[in-house]
Design an enzyme around this catalytic site. Structure first.
Site, PDB file in Angstrom:
ATOM      1  N   SER A  39       0.829  -1.197   0.000  1.00  0.00           N
ATOM      2  CA  SER A  39       0.000   0.000   0.000  1.00  0.00           C
ATOM      3  C   SER A  39       0.869   1.256   0.000  1.00  0.00           C
ATOM      4  O   SER A  39       1.701   1.424  -0.889  1.00  0.00           O
ATOM      5  CB  SER A  39      -0.941  -0.075   1.207  1.00  0.00           C
ATOM      6  OG  SER A  39      -2.031   0.772   1.061  1.00  0.00           O
ATOM      7  N   ASP A  47      -8.913  -3.676  -6.452  1.00  0.00           N
ATOM      8  CA  ASP A  47      -8.416  -3.157  -5.180  1.00  0.00           C
ATOM      9  C   ASP A  47      -9.079  -1.800  -4.942  1.00  0.00           C
ATOM     10  O   ASP A  47      -8.920  -0.886  -5.744  1.00  0.00           O
ATOM     11  CB  ASP A  47      -6.894  -3.001  -5.249  1.00  0.00           C
ATOM     12  CG  ASP A  47      -6.271  -2.577  -3.918  1.00  0.00           C
ATOM     13  OD1 ASP A  47      -6.908  -1.814  -3.171  1.00  0.00           O
ATOM     14  OD2 ASP A  47      -5.128  -2.996  -3.663  1.00  0.00           O
ATOM     15  N   HIS A  67      -7.669  -5.478  -1.009  1.00  0.00           N
ATOM     16  CA  HIS A  67      -6.536  -4.570  -0.995  1.00  0.00           C
ATOM     17  C   HIS A  67      -5.252  -5.348  -0.744  1.00  0.00           C
ATOM     18  O   HIS A  67      -5.080  -5.931   0.317  1.00  0.00           O
ATOM     19  CB  HIS A  67      -6.746  -3.515   0.088  1.00  0.00           C
ATOM     20  CG  HIS A  67      -5.638  -2.525   0.201  1.00  0.00           C
ATOM     21  ND1 HIS A  67      -5.006  -1.975  -0.891  1.00  0.00           N
ATOM     22  CD2 HIS A  67      -5.036  -1.975   1.289  1.00  0.00           C
ATOM     23  CE1 HIS A  67      -4.077  -1.133  -0.484  1.00  0.00           C
ATOM     24  NE2 HIS A  67      -4.071  -1.120   0.833  1.00  0.00           N
TER      25      HIS A  67
END
Length: 515
Positions: A231, A457, A485
């Site tokens: 991320s 995502d 995600h």
């Protein structure tokens, strides 16, 4: 407070959700005992300027932290442009390599910004890295500057944080009076952060954190950086590669951000991503037998839109006295969308709110914000998230500009977009303004870098992974066709094998395997 969605990695969300939802995730992680790993790390003899030598020549002294883990603290310059201006602490924890063929250290960042890599490794080692990586690497979690156990951003007391995160405005959404209320709240928050954090607040930018990464690489005894970033951690890793392409070892970047994306485009694309994930959830829900919605996906989206509009005007009181408005409800909706395995609990939450109950929704919102049942906060992730983003992006709180952008965001995400707009207010008057430039990262001269993207995502939409892989001179894309995600260690063997092979041997797929 209107604010951008945190790009945190789903393993953290899964673990936190487990605490609230009483999922059957084991609390007994198979920690491995250290094997043939020294108690101290010898620096690699870096050739650095004299002012940085005390930092690069420091010797880490590890202590036993239980469960086969070792922990220590490193020292870094407060200001990398003026190393004599003071120093900060960086907290580290490691799980020494369990196998006999140790490759080196693998630093792991879970995202955020503001996520604790220390807690990620300490509490969720098997989510951070699978057994193959645990055998070959010392898995090292660290808290970046401003975060957690490292020298940290500090802003508000818990009751004040409750008001900042959950407080309701008196004026109608989008009006001048509503904007003024948010600006006052944001200014008070920024002033508190500045007073309580001090000089550090102006030095929590990602470039400084990337320079910290190089220091950690050196004092861990590694010639090259091996890194697994999830991320926001992909932006941190890519920033490192841009600064130190000759020091890149193997960088796997999962759930990528596009470094060249503006704050507005981040919000717009995230709004589309979460709207798409919400529709995917509804399609799955409506196909089952215990769904709180009826009719088509479009009709169910209309119901959710009406629910958000309703609590925006008439909040629902919770048992603890807090009132559930649209911002808190949106957080509660978004939180389970990080993982498709949590969709059943999203249905339970919707059922309770549609029945006029707020407590279940607050459980989700509280977990997302790191709030404990007793009203305290487990960490400073929300404060760090704001402080880092405010100094990493440019913002514009001109009402006409924000209203035009709000219309674009709502057009991109008709159900939830209007509740994600006006986010520039939170940072436009931050005590330390953005001074850099958002641009593509190429990392010219770096060895192959692996970028992993998931097609649906919601937090870091797939287009960003494609963009980053294309920007990097040596980027290689691995696509996971699915929901959720990030993908490594939570999707399928195709993704896991590609990441493991790359980190352990340096091999990259000849073409995108489309897992």
């Amino acid at each position: 407070m209107t604010r951008r969605i945190r790009v945190r990695t789903s393993p953290v969300a899964a673990v936190a959700a487990a605490l609230v939802l009483t999922l059957t995730l084991s609390g007994c992680v198979p920690w491995f005992l250290p094997q043939k790993s020294p108690a101290t790390s010898t620096p690699t003899g870096e050739n650095v300027e004299n002012a940085l030598d005390p930092f690069y020549s420091q010797v880490l002294r590890w202590k036993d932290c239980g469960d086969g883990l070792q922990c220590t603290t490193a020292t870094a310059p407060l200001d990398w442009t003026d190393p004599a201006a003071g120093d900060i602490d960086l907290a580290l924890v490691r799980h020494p390599a369990a196998g006999n063929k140790r490759v080196g250290s693998l630093l792991v960042n879970p995202g955020g910004p503001g996520g604790s890599g220390y807690d990620f490794v300490k509490d969720s080692l098997d989510y951070a890295a699978d057994e193959k990586l645990q055998a070959g690497f010392d898995i090292v979690g660290f808290d970046p500057r401003g975060v957690g156990r490292s020298s940290a951003v500090t802003c508000l007391e818990p009751a004040q944080m409750d008001e900042y995160l959950y407080g309701l405005t008196s004026a109608p959404r989008g009006t001048d009076a509503w904007i003024q209320e948010l600006e006052t709240s944001a200014a008070d928050f920024g002033a508190a952060c500045d007073t309580n954090t001090g000089a550090l607040l102006g030095h929590v930018d990602t470039e400084s954190a990337a320079r910290d990464l190089d220091l950690l690489r050196a004092v861990l005894g590694d010639k090259k950086l091996n890194y697994l970033g999830y991320s926001y951690g992909t932006f941190l890793g890519a920033s490192y590669a841009e600064l130190y392409p000759d020091k890149v070892g193997r960088l796997a970047l999962d759930g990528a951000l596009d470094p060249s994306t503006s704050n507005f485009d981040v919000t717009r694309v995230q709004a589309q991503g979460f709207e798409s994930a919400l529709r995917a959830y509804l399609a799955d829900c409506l196909a089952g037998s215990e769904c709180p919605f009826t009719g088509t996906v479009d009709q169910a989206m209309d119901t959710i839109g009406a629910l958000l509009a309703s609590v925006d005007v008439s909040p629902i009181a919770a048992k603890d006295g807090r009132e559930l408005g649209s911002n808190a409800l949106l957080t509660a909706i978004i939180y389970p969308l990080y993982q498709a395995t949590a969709w059943q609990y999203l249905s339970d939450m919707f059922e309770s709110v549609l029945a006029g109950e707020a407590d279940y929704a607050f459980q989700f919102a509280d977990q997302y914000n790191g709030r404990n049942k007793d009203g305290s906060y487990a960490d400073n992730s929300t404060e760090a998230f704001t402080a880092i983003n405010c100094i990493d992006y440019a913002y514009d709180d001109d009402p006409a500009t924000m209203r035009a952008q709000a219309a674009e965001i709502e057009a991109a995400a008709p159900t939830i977009g209007r509740y994600m707009a006006f986010g520039d207010i939170g940072c436009a008057n931050w005590p330390h303004a953005f001074t850099g430039e958002r641009s593509e990262i190429k990392a010219e001269g770096a060895p192959p870098i692996l970028v992993i993207g998931t097609t649906n995502d919601p937090a870091t939409p797939y287009v960003w992974a494609k963009n980053l892989a294309a920007q990097l001179d040596s980027g290689h894309l691995v696509t996971f066709e699915g929901e959720g995600h990030t993908a490594y260690n939570k999707s399928n063997d195709c993704v896991n094998d590609a990441v493991d092979d790359y980190l352990l041997t340096g091999a990259v797929p000849e073409t995108d395997p489309r897992c």
